[in-house]
Design an enzyme around this catalytic site. Structure first.
Site, PDB file in Angstrom:
ATOM      1  N   GLU A 216      65.251  76.448  -7.225  1.00  0.00           N
ATOM      2  CA  GLU A 216      65.534  75.064  -7.605  1.00  0.00           C
ATOM      3  C   GLU A 216      66.941  74.665  -7.180  1.00  0.00           C
ATOM      4  OE1 GLU A 216      65.138  77.612  -9.482  1.00  0.00           O
ATOM      5  OE2 GLU A 216      66.418  77.613 -11.248  1.00  0.00           O
TER       6      GLU A 216
ATOM      7  N   ARG B 174      81.314  66.295   0.622  1.00  0.00           N
ATOM      8  CA  ARG B 174      80.502  65.707   1.696  1.00  0.00           C
ATOM      9  C   ARG B 174      80.706  64.209   1.719  1.00  0.00           C
ATOM     10  NH1 ARG B 174      75.152  69.425   0.830  1.00  0.00           N
ATOM     11  NH2 ARG B 174      75.814  70.992   2.317  1.00  0.00           N
TER      12      ARG B 174
ATOM     13  N   ASP C  65      50.017  80.663   7.470  1.00  0.00           N
ATOM     14  CA  ASP C  65      51.390  81.137   7.630  1.00  0.00           C
ATOM     15  C   ASP C  65      51.894  80.676   9.001  1.00  0.00           C
ATOM     16  OD1 ASP C  65      53.749  82.478   8.038  1.00  0.00           O
ATOM     17  OD2 ASP C  65      53.026  84.390   7.241  1.00  0.00           O
TER      18      ASP C  65
ATOM     19  N   SER D 150      69.177  69.305   7.952  1.00  0.00           N
ATOM     20  CA  SER D 150      69.940  69.224   6.700  1.00  0.00           C
ATOM     21  C   SER D 150      71.406  68.916   6.995  1.00  0.00           C
ATOM     22  CB  SER D 150      69.842  70.581   5.995  1.00  0.00           C
ATOM     23  OG  SER D 150      70.852  70.707   5.017  1.00  0.00           O
TER      24      SER D 150
ATOM     25  N   LYS E  40      68.293  72.791 -17.645  1.00  0.00           N
ATOM     26  CA  LYS E  40      69.234  73.333 -18.632  1.00  0.00           C
ATOM     27  C   LYS E  40      69.464  72.326 -19.765  1.00  0.00           C
ATOM     28  CE  LYS E  40      71.668  76.296 -15.329  1.00  0.00           C
ATOM     29  NZ  LYS E  40      72.947  76.693 -14.752  1.00  0.00           N
TER      30      LYS E  40
ATOM     31  N   TYR F 214      71.734  79.109   6.582  1.00  0.00           N
ATOM     32  CA  TYR F 214      70.683  78.080   6.525  1.00  0.00           C
ATOM     33  C   TYR F 214      71.045  76.927   7.472  1.00  0.00           C
ATOM     34  CZ  TYR F 214      68.214  74.079   4.306  1.00  0.00           C
ATOM     35  OH  TYR F 214      67.467  72.952   4.055  1.00  0.00           O
TER      36      TYR F 214
ATOM     37  N   ASN G  71      70.957  66.366  -0.252  1.00  0.00           N
ATOM     38  CA  ASN G  71      70.182  66.970  -1.351  1.00  0.00           C
ATOM     39  C   ASN G  71      69.138  65.981  -1.855  1.00  0.00           C
ATOM     40  OD1 ASN G  71      72.319  68.728  -1.146  1.00  0.00           O
ATOM     41  ND2 ASN G  71      72.291  69.210  -3.322  1.00  0.00           N
TER      42      ASN G  71
ATOM     43  N   CYS H 267      73.551  70.501   5.740  1.00  0.00           N
ATOM     44  CA  CYS H 267      74.189  71.839   5.741  1.00  0.00           C
ATOM     45  C   CYS H 267      74.623  72.247   7.149  1.00  0.00           C
ATOM     46  CB  CYS H 267      73.239  72.893   5.178  1.00  0.00           C
ATOM     47  SG  CYS H 267      73.190  72.905   3.381  1.00  0.00           S
TER      48      CYS H 267
ATOM     49  N   LYS I 266      69.155  75.613  10.979  1.00  0.00           N
ATOM     50  CA  LYS I 266      68.736  74.213  11.157  1.00  0.00           C
ATOM     51  C   LYS I 266      69.290  73.655  12.482  1.00  0.00           C
ATOM     52  CE  LYS I 266      66.441  72.974   7.371  1.00  0.00           C
ATOM     53  NZ  LYS I 266      64.979  72.850   7.466  1.00  0.00           N
TER      54      LYS I 266
HETATM   55  P1  NAD Z   1      60.075  73.274  -0.335  1.00  0.00           P
HETATM   56  O1  NAD Z   1      60.492  74.702  -0.410  1.00  0.00           O
HETATM   57  O2  NAD Z   1      59.560  72.630  -1.580  1.00  0.00           O
HETATM   58  O3  NAD Z   1      58.997  73.080   0.822  1.00  0.00           O
HETATM   59  C1  NAD Z   1      58.944  73.908   1.949  1.00  0.00           C
HETATM   60  C2  NAD Z   1      57.527  74.409   2.092  1.00  0.00           C
HETATM   61  O4  NAD Z   1      57.447  75.256   3.252  1.00  0.00           O
HETATM   62  C3  NAD Z   1      57.061  75.254   0.884  1.00  0.00           C
HETATM   63  O5  NAD Z   1      55.930  74.702   0.274  1.00  0.00           O
HETATM   64  C4  NAD Z   1      56.757  76.604   1.505  1.00  0.00           C
HETATM   65  O6  NAD Z   1      55.637  77.272   0.933  1.00  0.00           O
HETATM   66  C5  NAD Z   1      56.484  76.233   2.959  1.00  0.00           C
HETATM   67  N1  NAD Z   1      56.589  77.416   3.792  1.00  0.00           N
HETATM   68  C6  NAD Z   1      57.546  78.382   3.757  1.00  0.00           C
HETATM   69  N2  NAD Z   1      57.246  79.362   4.617  1.00  0.00           N
HETATM   70  C7  NAD Z   1      56.078  79.008   5.207  1.00  0.00           C
HETATM   71  C8  NAD Z   1      55.262  79.624   6.187  1.00  0.00           C
HETATM   72  N3  NAD Z   1      55.597  80.808   6.711  1.00  0.00           N
HETATM   73  N4  NAD Z   1      54.136  78.996   6.563  1.00  0.00           N
HETATM   74  C9  NAD Z   1      53.778  77.817   6.035  1.00  0.00           C
HETATM   75  N5  NAD Z   1      54.512  77.166   5.087  1.00  0.00           N
HETATM   76  C10 NAD Z   1      55.652  77.768   4.692  1.00  0.00           C
HETATM   77  O7  NAD Z   1      61.328  72.480   0.242  1.00  0.00           O
HETATM   78  P2  NAD Z   1      61.623  70.913   0.292  1.00  0.00           P
HETATM   79  O8  NAD Z   1      62.740  70.658  -0.645  1.00  0.00           O
HETATM   80  O9  NAD Z   1      60.388  70.134   0.184  1.00  0.00           O
HETATM   81  O10 NAD Z   1      62.211  70.794   1.781  1.00  0.00           O
HETATM   82  C11 NAD Z   1      61.428  70.380   2.880  1.00  0.00           C
HETATM   83  C12 NAD Z   1      62.253  70.456   4.137  1.00  0.00           C
HETATM   84  O11 NAD Z   1      63.419  69.654   4.007  1.00  0.00           O
HETATM   85  C13 NAD Z   1      62.752  71.864   4.469  1.00  0.00           C
HETATM   86  O12 NAD Z   1      62.747  72.049   5.866  1.00  0.00           O
HETATM   87  C14 NAD Z   1      64.180  71.855   3.970  1.00  0.00           C
HETATM   88  O13 NAD Z   1      64.984  72.801   4.631  1.00  0.00           O
HETATM   89  C15 NAD Z   1      64.594  70.427   4.263  1.00  0.00           C
HETATM   90  N6  NAD Z   1      65.682  69.975   3.395  1.00  0.00           N
HETATM   91  C16 NAD Z   1      65.490  69.831   2.058  1.00  0.00           C
HETATM   92  C17 NAD Z   1      66.541  69.411   1.259  1.00  0.00           C
HETATM   93  C18 NAD Z   1      66.368  69.239  -0.232  1.00  0.00           C
HETATM   94  O14 NAD Z   1      67.339  68.863  -0.900  1.00  0.00           O
HETATM   95  N7  NAD Z   1      65.209  69.479  -0.795  1.00  0.00           N
HETATM   96  C19 NAD Z   1      67.788  69.119   1.823  1.00  0.00           C
HETATM   97  C20 NAD Z   1      67.957  69.294   3.201  1.00  0.00           C
HETATM   98  C21 NAD Z   1      66.896  69.693   3.982  1.00  0.00           C
END
Ligand code: NAD
Length: 317
Positions: free
Chosen positions: A186, A278, A50, A116, A195, A144, A173, A118, A148
């Site tokens: 998701e 965007r 964690d 992000s 869907k 969020y 995204n 965002c 960031k």
């Molecule tokens: P994801 O949720 O699949 O992966 C994030 C991982 O972080 C998860 O496996 C989760 O278990 C882990 N995590 C959460 N809390 C934790 C903790 N306390 N200790 C250890 N691990 C922990 O998300 P993703 O889509 O793979 O995104 C990865 C990164 O990219 C994130 O920082 C997200 O904010 C950023 N991001 C993603 C997107 C997207 O479209 N997927 C867009 C913009 C930014």
């Protein structure tokens, strides 16, 4: 052999990033609070920790690393972002505070942080591209995004003080196989693929909002390529990474339905939508040789069959 620590390696993008780093010849340790959901990790070592706890961040770094890729976050699609503001602001901030501090103490020379788009304000359709510095004055649409922005700033502050190269990507995204496709976290492409996979030919699917919100969707291989190139580069400050093709949510749904070979009726319902539009410059990431290789259709062609197989498996089909 270079050593990389990948935080969040149990999640979608970091799971794919581990694969990329292995292909580049790295020794990789993955760390996450959970193991990857859809198949084994390719990391040489995987630790369940964690990362909200500073001692766990220090433990993750034991043995020394050339590069840290920080992608761990408490995150999900728009539904989750709007319903879990406190969890996001607390959990992700704790991870980002403790990880950068531990990396500085461990004298990690290079640190990547996943931000992000965002962090940007809302835009109107047709507005010219926004560049990275136009994030300020800041007006993110959701908490969020504010977290960031804070995490970008703490990473850069540590970089200045501890002589650590900080590389920051602002992701659009991201979608692809082996991403969360059900359960509430998701994102739109996975939710719409699910869907449509569940619908009959000629059936109806529900889409949040009026379907006119404009987005770009980046296939995961493009994203991991951008992350890797950026981390190796000299580019300082935040860098946008996203597919330059922008579509409305309805266009995304119609593209998926077409590739699924199904006629679909879209029913618009109330739900969290996020910003209206965007449009971001990719000039910085393209300046180091990155180019999107996956227009939307090509990426959906790879993603829809995977989600369809997951849906069939879940329904015992
Ligand atoms: P994801 O949720 O699949 O992966 C994030 C991982 O972080 C998860 O496996 C989760 O278990 C882990 N995590 C959460 N809390 C934790 C903790 N306390 N200790 C250890 N691990 C922990 O998300 P993703 O889509 O793979 O995104 C990865 C990164 O990219 C994130 O920082 C997200 O904010 C950023 N991001 C993603 C997107 C997207 O479209 N997927 C867009 C913009 C930014």
């Amino acid at each position: 052999m270079k050593r990389a620590l990948v935080c969040g390696a149990g999640g979608f993008i970091a799971h794919h990033l581990v694969r990329r780093l292995k292909a580049e010849g790295y020794w990789v340790r993955g760390v996450d609070i959970k193991r990857p959901e859809f198949g084994p990790t390719e990391a040489d070592d995987f630790q369940r920790l964690d990362l909200r706890e500073s001692a766990n961040c220090e433990a993750a770094l034991e043995g020394g690393f050339d590069e840290v890729y920080q992608l761990a976050a408490d995150m999900g699609g728009m539904g989750f972002i709007h319903s879990a503001e406190c969890e996001i602001m607390r959990n992700s901030a704790l991870i980002n505070i403790h990880m950068i501090d531990a990396a500085a103490k461990a004298k990690v020379p290079r640190y990547f942080f996943s931000s992000s788009v965002c962090i940007y304000r809302d835009m109107q359709p047709g507005e010219p591209e926004m560049t990275e510095e136009q994030a300020y004055p800041a007006q993110p649409d959701n908490e969020y995004g504010w977290e960031k922005l804070y995490a970008e700033r703490i990473a850069m502050a540590y970089g200045r003080k501890f002589d650590m190269a900080i590389r920051i990507a602002r992701f659009q995204n991201c979608y692809g196989p082996e991403g969360t496709w059900k359960g509430g976290r998701e994102k739109a492409p996975a939710a719409l693929c699910r869907k449509i996979a569940e619908a009959n030919d000629g059936g109806e699917i529900e889409v949040w909002g009026d379907g006119s919100a404009v987005r770009s969707y980046t296939y995961v291989d493009d994203m991991t390529d951008g992350i890797y190139r950026l981390t190796q580069s000299d580019l300082e400050g935040a860098v946008n990474i996203g597919c330059p093709e922008y579509v409305t949510v309805d266009e995304l749904a119609r593209t998926i339905a077409e590739l699924a070979g199904k006629g679909i009726i879209i029913k618009h319902i109330d739900g969290p939508v996020g910003v209206q539009s965007r449009n971001f410059s990719n000039a910085r990431i393209e300046s180091i040789g990155w180019q999107s290789q996956f227009p939307l259709r090509k990426g959906i062609e790879k993603t829809y069959p995977w989600i369809c197989s997951q849906v069939q498996r879940a329904s015992g089909g």
